[in-house]
Design a protein around this motif. Structure first.
Motif, PDB file in Angstrom:
ATOM      1  N   UNK A 176       0.838  -1.190   0.000  1.00 23.06           N
ATOM      2  CA  UNK A 176       0.000   0.000   0.000  1.00 23.06           C
ATOM      3  C   UNK A 176       0.875   1.242   0.000  1.00 23.06           C
ATOM      4  N   UNK A 177       0.282   2.359  -0.444  1.00 24.00           N
ATOM      5  CA  UNK A 177       0.968   3.645  -0.403  1.00 24.00           C
ATOM      6  C   UNK A 177      -0.017   4.665   0.138  1.00 24.00           C
TER       7      UNK A 177
ATOM      8  N   UNK B 239      -0.617  -6.986  -5.626  1.00 25.75           N
ATOM      9  CA  UNK B 239       0.666  -7.668  -5.706  1.00 25.75           C
ATOM     10  C   UNK B 239       0.818  -8.353  -7.068  1.00 25.75           C
ATOM     11  N   UNK B 240       2.003  -8.291  -7.627  1.00 27.11           N
ATOM     12  CA  UNK B 240       2.279  -8.946  -8.907  1.00 27.11           C
ATOM     13  C   UNK B 240       3.018 -10.260  -8.664  1.00 27.11           C
ATOM     14  N   UNK B 241       2.612 -11.332  -9.329  1.00 22.09           N
ATOM     15  CA  UNK B 241       3.327 -12.598  -9.167  1.00 22.09           C
ATOM     16  C   UNK B 241       4.709 -12.519  -9.794  1.00 22.09           C
ATOM     17  N   UNK B 242       5.684 -13.134  -9.168  1.00 24.34           N
ATOM     18  CA  UNK B 242       7.038 -13.145  -9.701  1.00 24.34           C
ATOM     19  C   UNK B 242       7.165 -14.216 -10.789  1.00 24.34           C
ATOM     20  N   UNK B 243       8.270 -14.179 -11.497  1.00 21.40           N
ATOM     21  CA  UNK B 243       8.528 -15.205 -12.510  1.00 21.40           C
ATOM     22  C   UNK B 243       8.650 -16.574 -11.862  1.00 21.40           C
ATOM     23  N   UNK B 244       9.184 -16.612 -10.634  1.00 15.80           N
ATOM     24  CA  UNK B 244       9.302 -17.883  -9.915  1.00 15.80           C
ATOM     25  C   UNK B 244       7.922 -18.467  -9.635  1.00 15.80           C
ATOM     26  N   UNK B 245       6.948 -17.608  -9.348  1.00 10.50           N
ATOM     27  CA  UNK B 245       5.581 -18.065  -9.107  1.00 10.50           C
ATOM     28  C   UNK B 245       4.984 -18.626 -10.393  1.00 10.50           C
TER      29      UNK B 245
ATOM     30  N   UNK C  44      -8.541 -16.365 -10.776  1.00 11.42           N
ATOM     31  CA  UNK C  44      -9.103 -16.352  -9.429  1.00 11.42           C
ATOM     32  C   UNK C  44      -8.691 -15.095  -8.681  1.00 11.42           C
ATOM     33  N   UNK C  45      -7.437 -14.721  -8.793  1.00 14.14           N
ATOM     34  CA  UNK C  45      -6.968 -13.495  -8.147  1.00 14.14           C
ATOM     35  C   UNK C  45      -7.696 -12.275  -8.701  1.00 14.14           C
ATOM     36  N   UNK C  46      -7.872 -12.222 -10.013  1.00 21.88           N
ATOM     37  CA  UNK C  46      -8.584 -11.095 -10.623  1.00 21.88           C
ATOM     38  C   UNK C  46     -10.022 -11.021 -10.108  1.00 21.88           C
ATOM     39  N   UNK C  47     -10.666 -12.171  -9.947  1.00 28.16           N
ATOM     40  CA  UNK C  47     -12.031 -12.189  -9.411  1.00 28.16           C
ATOM     41  C   UNK C  47     -12.062 -11.638  -7.988  1.00 28.16           C
TER      42      UNK C  47
ATOM     43  N   UNK D 154      -2.420 -10.932  -2.119  1.00 29.09           N
ATOM     44  CA  UNK D 154      -3.224 -12.077  -2.535  1.00 29.09           C
ATOM     45  C   UNK D 154      -2.366 -13.252  -3.000  1.00 29.09           C
ATOM     46  N   UNK D 155      -1.334 -12.960  -3.765  1.00 25.78           N
ATOM     47  CA  UNK D 155      -0.486 -14.047  -4.255  1.00 25.78           C
ATOM     48  C   UNK D 155       0.323 -14.681  -3.132  1.00 25.78           C
TER      49      UNK D 155
END
Length: 229
Positions: A11-12, A25-31, A45-48, A67-68
């Motif tokens: 958050x900001x 939150x953005x998923x990493x390439x590892x995810x 699912x996250x978008x929902x 969320x991720x």
């Protein structure tokens, strides 16, 4: 800025004096690599949840920022402790953790979601339909309400109760030689020790597994309690 006033992760400050603006939150390439072919469905699912989760009372106002890491990746810690085939019963499914993650990542399993709240069951039904999950059944019920209605090869739980109570709630739902797989925090070993008598009474042998996260430094702890009869 005092420690108490520091913004939450993800958050900001919005500059208005009101609630902080939460950045998803953005998923990493590892995810992405970890989930492989399941990633796109999990992203959906996250978008929902980002679109409807707070409005439907499924996640808190700041949960979008994690969320991720806090929900998807955390839930996935149970995956390596599940069989390739069989029936899984997720008790207290809530927004679908870990039940929906299991259903997405392990489509060969017969997944049952037990959730007592109607509005959460409605969400689960919408998510199942939207994601095209064919092997998922919803039960609007508490774990205790399902006693005598069958037993699962694996019972899963996340943030439902401490181990001693969880064992009492779920023991009669676990098939012979089945297991309880519970997502826990860093106090998992203490919970297992406190539940030692309860575990013995219900013929369960428990082990604590530390599962490193692919997204953050903090590990997830999984308690696997196997029925020895």
């Amino acid at each position: 800025m005092s420690e108490d006033a520091a913004p939450a992760a993800g958050s900001v400050p919005d500059g208005t004096g009101d609630a902080d603006l939460v950045i998803p939150e953005e998923p990493t390439e590892a995810v992405r690599e970890y989930f492989g072919t399941s990633f796109s469905a999990l992203e959906h699912l996250v978008d929902m949840l980002l679109d409807e989760g707070e409005m439907r009372g499924l996640i808190g106002p700041r949960e979008a920022g994690r969320l991720w890491s806090r929900h998807i990746v955390n839930s996935a810690a149970v995956l390596d402790f599940l069989p390739k085939r069989g029936q899984v019963l997720d008790v207290g499914s809530g927004a679908g953790f870990p039940g929906l993650v299991i259903a997405i990542c392990k489509p060969s399993l017969d997944v049952h979601l037990a959730e007592p709240m109607e509005r959460r069951c409605e969400w689960l039904a919408d998510a199942i339909d939207e994601l095209g999950l064919d092997s998922v059944t919803i039960h609007q019920a508490r774990a205790e309400d399902l006693r005598g209605k069958g037993r699962a090869d694996v019972v899963t739980a996340r943030a439902v109760a401490k181990m001693s109570k969880l064992v009492r709630m779920t023991s009669k739902l676990i098939a012979p030689h089945g297991q309880l797989v519970a997502l826990k925090g860093r106090r998992a070993a203490l919970e297992v020790e406190d539940a030692r008598n309860e575990l013995k009474r219900h013929h369960l042998l428990a082990e604590v597994h530390e599962v490193p996260s692919v997204m953050e430094d903090e590990s997830t702890y999984v308690v696997v309690a196997r029925r020895d009869v």
